[in-house]
Design a protein around this motif. Structure first.
Motif, mmCIF file in Angstrom:
data_model
loop_
_atom_site.group_PDB
_atom_site.id
_atom_site.type_symbol
_atom_site.label_atom_id
_atom_site.label_comp_id
_atom_site.label_asym_id
_atom_site.label_seq_id
_atom_site.Cartn_x
_atom_site.Cartn_y
_atom_site.Cartn_z
ATOM 1 N N VAL A 122 -17.505 -44.458 -71.949
ATOM 2 C CA VAL A 122 -17.586 -44.467 -70.448
ATOM 3 C C VAL A 122 -16.539 -44.725 -69.833
ATOM 4 C CG1 VAL A 122 -18.736 -45.622 -68.469
ATOM 5 C CG2 VAL A 122 -20.055 -45.146 -70.278
ATOM 6 N N LEU A 123 -15.536 -45.837 -70.267
ATOM 7 C CA LEU A 123 -14.411 -46.190 -69.730
ATOM 8 C C LEU A 123 -13.195 -45.014 -69.875
ATOM 9 C CD1 LEU A 123 -14.675 -50.128 -69.525
ATOM 10 C CD2 LEU A 123 -15.766 -48.276 -67.986
ATOM 11 N N THR A 124 -13.216 -44.452 -71.119
ATOM 12 C CA THR A 124 -12.086 -43.764 -71.319
ATOM 13 C C THR A 124 -12.335 -42.151 -70.934
ATOM 14 O OG1 THR A 124 -12.850 -43.200 -73.630
ATOM 15 C CG2 THR A 124 -11.314 -45.149 -73.274
ATOM 16 N N ALA A 125 -13.648 -41.928 -70.825
ATOM 17 C CA ALA A 125 -14.084 -40.462 -70.308
ATOM 18 C C ALA A 125 -15.088 -40.371 -69.262
ATOM 19 C CB ALA A 125 -14.261 -39.605 -71.592
ATOM 20 N N PRO A 126 -14.742 -41.295 -68.253
ATOM 21 C CA PRO A 126 -16.123 -41.429 -67.278
ATOM 22 C C PRO A 126 -16.501 -39.946 -66.683
ATOM 23 C CG PRO A 126 -13.923 -42.064 -66.049
ATOM 24 C CD PRO A 126 -13.602 -41.916 -67.575
ATOM 25 N N ARG A 127 -17.813 -39.746 -66.514
ATOM 26 C CA ARG A 127 -18.454 -38.623 -65.931
ATOM 27 C C ARG A 127 -18.700 -38.597 -64.695
ATOM 28 N NH1 ARG A 127 -22.790 -37.226 -70.138
ATOM 29 N NH2 ARG A 127 -22.905 -35.416 -68.942
ATOM 30 N N HIS A 128 -19.239 -39.782 -63.939
ATOM 31 C CA HIS A 128 -19.773 -39.760 -62.741
ATOM 32 C C HIS A 128 -18.541 -39.975 -61.944
ATOM 33 C CE1 HIS A 128 -22.180 -41.081 -59.269
ATOM 34 N NE2 HIS A 128 -23.442 -40.769 -59.846
ATOM 35 N N PRO A 129 -18.641 -39.430 -60.585
ATOM 36 C CA PRO A 129 -17.460 -39.508 -59.641
ATOM 37 C C PRO A 129 -17.270 -40.927 -59.315
ATOM 38 C CG PRO A 129 -18.665 -37.615 -59.152
ATOM 39 C CD PRO A 129 -19.378 -38.225 -60.219
ATOM 40 N N TYR A 130 -18.325 -41.780 -59.125
ATOM 41 C CA TYR A 130 -18.090 -43.258 -58.775
ATOM 42 C C TYR A 130 -17.591 -44.030 -59.893
ATOM 43 C CZ TYR A 130 -19.513 -48.149 -57.227
ATOM 44 O OH TYR A 130 -19.681 -49.367 -57.249
ATOM 45 N N THR A 131 -17.933 -43.717 -61.308
ATOM 46 C CA THR A 131 -17.153 -44.259 -62.504
ATOM 47 C C THR A 131 -15.588 -44.005 -62.258
ATOM 48 O OG1 THR A 131 -19.288 -44.316 -63.512
ATOM 49 C CG2 THR A 131 -17.377 -45.039 -64.651
ATOM 50 N N GLN A 132 -15.573 -42.732 -61.941
ATOM 51 C CA GLN A 132 -13.910 -42.607 -62.067
ATOM 52 C C GLN A 132 -13.321 -43.207 -60.920
ATOM 53 O OE1 GLN A 132 -14.254 -38.171 -61.527
ATOM 54 N NE2 GLN A 132 -15.124 -37.801 -63.676
ATOM 55 N N ALA A 133 -13.815 -43.165 -59.832
ATOM 56 C CA ALA A 133 -13.411 -43.863 -58.556
ATOM 57 C C ALA A 133 -13.198 -45.394 -58.599
ATOM 58 C CB ALA A 133 -14.155 -43.838 -57.321
ATOM 59 N N LEU A 134 -13.893 -46.188 -59.656
ATOM 60 C CA LEU A 134 -13.724 -47.476 -59.937
ATOM 61 C C LEU A 134 -12.378 -47.638 -60.940
ATOM 62 C CD1 LEU A 134 -17.554 -48.653 -60.515
ATOM 63 C CD2 LEU A 134 -15.951 -49.277 -58.546
ATOM 64 N N LEU A 135 -12.436 -46.859 -61.805
ATOM 65 C CA LEU A 135 -11.550 -46.843 -63.008
ATOM 66 C C LEU A 135 -10.157 -46.497 -62.265
ATOM 67 C CD1 LEU A 135 -13.267 -45.246 -65.672
ATOM 68 C CD2 LEU A 135 -12.445 -47.580 -65.658
ATOM 69 N N SER A 136 -10.116 -45.697 -61.166
ATOM 70 C CA SER A 136 -8.684 -45.191 -60.758
ATOM 71 C C SER A 136 -7.930 -46.238 -60.071
ATOM 72 C CB SER A 136 -9.007 -43.964 -59.746
ATOM 73 O OG SER A 136 -9.668 -44.340 -58.671
ATOM 74 N N VAL A 137 -8.767 -47.314 -59.651
ATOM 75 C CA VAL A 137 -7.791 -48.171 -59.001
ATOM 76 C C VAL A 137 -7.250 -49.438 -60.072
ATOM 77 C CG1 VAL A 137 -9.071 -47.869 -56.689
ATOM 78 C CG2 VAL A 137 -9.886 -49.627 -58.579
ATOM 79 N N LEU A 138 -7.503 -49.578 -61.137
ATOM 80 C CA LEU A 138 -7.031 -50.142 -62.211
ATOM 81 C C LEU A 138 -5.494 -50.335 -62.153
ATOM 82 C CD1 LEU A 138 -9.754 -50.223 -65.057
ATOM 83 C CD2 LEU A 138 -9.557 -51.876 -63.129
ATOM 84 N N PRO A 139 -4.698 -51.323 -62.558
ATOM 85 C CA PRO A 139 -3.303 -51.431 -62.274
ATOM 86 C C PRO A 139 -2.771 -50.172 -63.433
ATOM 87 C CG PRO A 139 -4.161 -53.321 -62.303
ATOM 88 C CD PRO A 139 -5.391 -52.879 -62.570
#
Length: 342
Positions: free
Chosen positions: A247-264
């Motif tokens: 999930v955290l290396t290949a997120p499929r849901h746009p919401y998960t992608q958005a959450l991951l995109s703000v990590l440093p």
């Protein structure tokens, strides 16, 4: 600090299971009821650590309280060790001995007038422990990493560091020898230097005692370091779930992608979500994320042919098992062979 958890066998029967869980609360001034938990299936197996991830207000703390027996569901059910959870009397008291809560703020959860010994022994006294109390308290403090335990017996919370206070809270849960811990933001109030120590402690307890854990957090970095499996929650429902690495290396849901995109350490430009934060009393039609979805806003959902479905067609509740699943019309259209996740 990266910690490598050892996942249990996925074929193990669930220790704790939520089935089509709903929790609603009365609306303000007679308005529509707030759907805090709006259809959730979630399994936790023996020895498994599951991270429940989402922004503030998504319903994850209400779900955790429901699993603990602190909030009774409006509909659906919780089962533990194959038996439905009862919300009153002796069965509930017995359940709370087997499932313990670890809160995020040790300063708030420890009585400043109680010594460490009394704080840890409180659960034993509530449940009428008939053994050697001093030995049990010393053993719990030792397992929580406070050694020699006798050195901490007569100390008060203000005499301890933040990390030591959190270990006392964990010892207070361990003293009852539970099978499952529910940890609500367990390191949110701690310094970065201490966070890794507490996460390593939770993993060690899993290895040594076979403990299961549900870790409630908004921190995807914490989920990566400690969890076997992650469930991403948005507006009362789990929208993506699966093995944490997947999930955290290949997120499929746009919401998960958005959450991951703000990590440093995330590559690319952070995703800025549009629209208002979710209101559980006004769940939109169709996909509950569509009003803020960057895929819909960019026109990509239109090009894929799912824009109307995003706005109008509801998605099924994801099953509680360990398979990779996503509740997203666009993600399924992009990878149709994975469509069974809906």
């Amino acid at each position: 600090m990266t910690i490598s958890p050892t996942a249990p066998e996925v074929t193990t029967a669930p220790l704790l299971s939520a089935q089509d869980l709903h929790v609603t609360f009365p609306g303000r001034h007679g308005g529509p009821r707030a759907r805090a938990v709006d259809g959730v299936d979630l399994d936790i197996r023996p020895g498994e650590i599951v991270a429940l991830v989402g922004e503030s207000g998504c319903g994850k703390t209400t779900l955790a309280r429901c699993l603990l027996g602190l909030v009774e569901p409006t509909s659906g059910r919780v089962t533990f060790d194959g038996r439905p959870l009862e919300y009153s009397g002796r069965p509930l008291k017995a359940y709370r001995k087997r499932v313990q809560l670890v809160l995020q703020d040790p300063s708030g959860s420890l009585n400043p007038r109680h010594t460490v010994y009394d704080a840890v022994a409180e659960g034993l006294r509530i449940h009428g422990y008939g053994g050697d109390e001093r030995t049990a308290v010393a053993g719990a403090l030792s397992r929580a990493g406070l050694r020699p335990p006798e050195r901490f017996f007569l100390r008060y919370p203000h005499e301890l560091s933040g990390g030591q206070r959190q270990r006392v809270v964990i010892a207070g849960a361990l003293v009852l020898e539970p099978e499952l811990l529910v940890a609500d933001e367990p390191v949110a109030s701690l310094d970065a230097s201490v966070r890794g120590e507490i996460l390593a402690l939770l993993l060690r307890l899993r290895t040594e005692l076979g403990l299961s854990a549900l870790v409630v957090t908004h921190d995807l970095g914490l989920a990566w370091n400690i969890a076997d499996r992650v469930a991403v929650m948005y507006l009362g429902r789990i929208v993506e779930t699966g093995a944490v690495e997947q999930v955290l290396t290949a997120p499929r849901h746009p919401y998960t992608q958005a959450l991951l995109s703000v990590l440093p350490e995330a590559p690319g430009t952070p995703v800025v979500l549009t629209g208002e934060p979710p209101d559980p009393s006004r769940v939109p039609s169709g996909c509950r994320f569509h009003a803020r979805c960057q895929i819909l806003a960019s026109g990509e959902a239109e090009r894929t042919g799912v824009a109307d479905a995003c706005r109008n067609q509801d998605l099924k509740v994801l099953s509680g098992g360990g398979a990779s699943q996503v509740a997203c019309h666009w993600a399924v259209a992009e990878v149709p062979e994975r469509g069974a996740g809906l």
